[in-house]
Design an enzyme around this catalytic site. Structure first.
Site, short mmCIF file in Angstrom:
data_model
loop_
_atom_site.label_atom_id
_atom_site.label_comp_id
_atom_site.label_asym_id
_atom_site.label_seq_id
_atom_site.Cartn_x
_atom_site.Cartn_y
_atom_site.Cartn_z
N GLY A 288 0.90 -1.08 0.06
CA GLY A 288 0.13 0.10 -0.17
C GLY A 288 0.77 1.33 0.20
O GLY A 288 0.22 2.31 -0.50
N CYS B 40 -18.21 -13.05 -20.14
CA CYS B 40 -19.36 -12.90 -21.02
C CYS B 40 -19.39 -14.05 -22.12
O CYS B 40 -20.27 -14.91 -22.20
CB CYS B 40 -19.71 -11.67 -21.38
SG CYS B 40 -21.47 -11.43 -21.92
N CYS C 177 -27.25 -9.93 -17.01
CA CYS C 177 -26.41 -9.52 -18.04
C CYS C 177 -27.40 -9.85 -19.24
O CYS C 177 -28.05 -10.99 -19.30
CB CYS C 177 -25.13 -10.09 -18.36
SG CYS C 177 -24.37 -10.21 -20.04
#
Lengths: 267, 294
Positions: free
Chosen positions: B31, B271, B240
């Site tokens: 970080g 997808c 979707c």
């Protein structure tokens, strides 16, 4: 120089802040030199002097914004007296968010202008770990009321506020964590007289109510007359006179103090 | 004739060495923003100069590279960076998340879970999460150093005060291993939970701002919030329209000027894989014909 005087409001024997031999110079030029005084809990100390007399330098050194060349600034923390000049920066900054507060002359320096009034007041709470939105907001609303800002202005940004409101907001933002020592740098400068009077009234109320110790720098003798228990007059980086406010103002001993007191217009 | 005849992956070896040192430091201090001497790259700032440099420093000839932009493999930014590394490094490329060893991404984390051994490289425009609240770099560095992160909550407070909920929906600030507050680059906050405890190495490169930071595998990453307004990983409340997935992050696509719209997975590989497996959404057609149409 006279010995430090006690005021009626000071309850403990231990000073809250001890300043010993504080000196800060800018190269060959003196900022402030050999300043020593004690500040007791609940005491309001005024520092007056003309521009360039070193009063702002002194305040910056006391508040840790600037490192003094020599001298010690000993603050009575919860655990005991600590020299704030040599303490770790992390600790000093934590103290500046909790036990200390600093009210700038120009509210733009002390406020976040892009953040709403509520966010400004809540920042110090969040900085010390508050993580409950509802509670932060309730505290902010309460504090806005205490400095006479209407509750429906809580989501307005300071830009939309008048100068006097901005200064009151800055005071609320600073006092929300219940500090014990407040530094004020010309808190009424740049305000018109009627707003000044209201702000002073408010400040006096808060100082008495919360039992704050205050170091207030100003060139306005009326401000110290109203607020300060004790007064220090500075000239050319040195303290030329100090004592109880009324004593110094009514019976000035040093030539410069006499000049200062006599330059105030009597209306 | 390609550049690899004299060098591999565009950057010279000394530069890659310098970047790898920054990456190692970043991994050692999760970080923390490590400054590095960002090079001029053959693309404009904002197009992933930081990510490209990090990718170049990590690539080996055996790697398989995947590049996505907003989840898609076929957008301009993704295609040009993929071509860039094909030309300068000659590495294999893929669109399948599970086959890639290095994935450079802009604004998304792939839907498919990442695995050990994979490296995810983020393109970061502004690495400093406190920047819009505190413009001074000296001050923000000090705030990181001293762990003064109250200001980050002021931003969230402002969100709730103005919108009723935490309206920050991307670049949502996180705290890494209880220490550094980090900007996860402009990924949607839907992806924030995937940052935490990921088996993959996550590297963040900001070219213009010259900063690299990193999350080693299995790092704890917590999204900041309030007790009474907890963090919610939000997405569009639809499935979707092509593959019917109900759990993936969706893009809204305007289809006409009559108010018609459809929601599709932003992760094109996810997808496609679902459609090939036989899933069909509200407006979708079975996979083979769709592929033919493309």
């Amino acid at each position: 120089m006279t010995a430090p005087l006690r005021t009626l409001t000071a309850e403990t024997d231990r000073p809250l802040l001890q300043v010993q031999g504080l000196t800060k110079s800018y190269g060959a030029r003196i900022g402030c030199a050999h300043i020593s005084f004690d500040l007791f809990p609940g005491e309001v100390m005024g520092i007056v002097g003309e521009s360039g007399s070193g009063k702002s330098t002194l305040l910056s050194c006391l508040a840790g914004h600037m490192a003094p060349d020599t001298g010690r600034v000993i603050f009575d923390t919860g655990t005991g007296p600590v020299d704030t000049v040599t303490m770790a920066e992390a600790e000093r900054r934590r103290m500046a968010r909790t036990d200390w507060a600093f009210v700038h002359q120009n509210p733009r320096d002390g406020l976040r202008m892009g953040v709403s009034a509520g966010g400004n007041v809540g920042e110090r709470l969040m900085a010390i770990g508050a993580r409950h939105y509802g509670e932060i907001r309730a505290t902010a609303t309460d504090w806005l009321a205490r400095v006479e800002i209407a509750a429906d202005r809580i989501d307005d940004r300071p830009r939309a506020f008048s100068g006097g409101m901005q200064q009151r907001l800055q005071i609320a933002r600073n006092l929300v964590t219940g500090p014990r020592l407040v530094f004020m740098d010309e808190p009424t400068g740049g305000l018109d007289v009627s707003v000044q009077a209201r702000l002073l009234d408010l400040l006096r109320g808060l100082v008495r109510e919360m039992g704050l110790s205050v170091i207030i720098v100003t060139h306005d003798l009326a401000v110290v007359r109203l607020l300060a228990d004790r007064l220090m007059v500075m000239k050319g980086g040195h303290v030329v006179e100090q004592g109880l406010t009324d004593q110094v103002l009514d019976d000035p001993q040093h030539a410069y103090t006499q000049l200062l007191v006599s330059s105030v217009l009597q209306v | 004739m390609t550049a690899q005849d004299y060098n591999f992956a565009y950057l010279d070896e000394q530069t890659k060495r310098m970047i790898r040192r920054a990456i190692l430091k970043g991994i050692a201090v999760p970080g923390y923003q490590v400054p590095f001497a960002s090079r001029e790259m053959p693309m404009p700032y904002g197009w992933g100069t930081g990510g490209v440099q990090v990718t170049a420093a990590c690539l080996t000839p055996d790697d398989t590279l995947k590049v996505i932009d907003q989840g898609a493999d076929d957008t301009t930014n993704a295609v040009s960076i993929r071509k860039f590394f094909q030309r300068t490094a000659g590495v294999a490329v893929t669109e399948a998340t599970d086959q890639a060893s290095i994935i450079q991404t802009r604004h998304r984390i792939p839907e498919a879970p990442l695995t050990e051994g994979q490296i995810l490289v983020y393109q970061v425009p502004i690495p400093e999460p406190l920047r819009f609240l505190e413009p001074r770099e000296t001050e923000t560095r000090k705030m990181h150093e001293l762990e003064e992160y109250g200001l980050m909550h002021v931003k969230l407070y402002e969100d709730i005060a103005r919108h009723g909920t935490i309206a920050t929906s991307y670049a949502y600030p996180v705290k890494v291993e209880g220490r550094y507050v980090m900007d996860p680059s402009p990924i949607p906050k839907f992806d924030n939970p995937k940052l935490s405890d990921s088996p993959a190495i996550q590297l963040f490169g900001a070219g213009r701002e010259q900063r690299i930071y990193a999350l080693p595998p299995y790092t704890q990453v917590v999204s900041l919030d309030f007790d009474d307004h907890p963090f919610v990983a939000s997405k569009a409340d639809h499935d979707c329209d092509l593959c019917g997935a109900g759990t993936s992050y969706l893009d809204e696509v305007i289809t006409d000027d009559q108010g018609g719209r459809m929601f599709v997975c932003s992760d094109t590989d996810f997808c496609r894989a679902r459609r090939e497996a036989g899933h069909v959404g509200r407006l979708g057609t079975p996979a083979p014909s769709l592929e033919a149409a493309q």
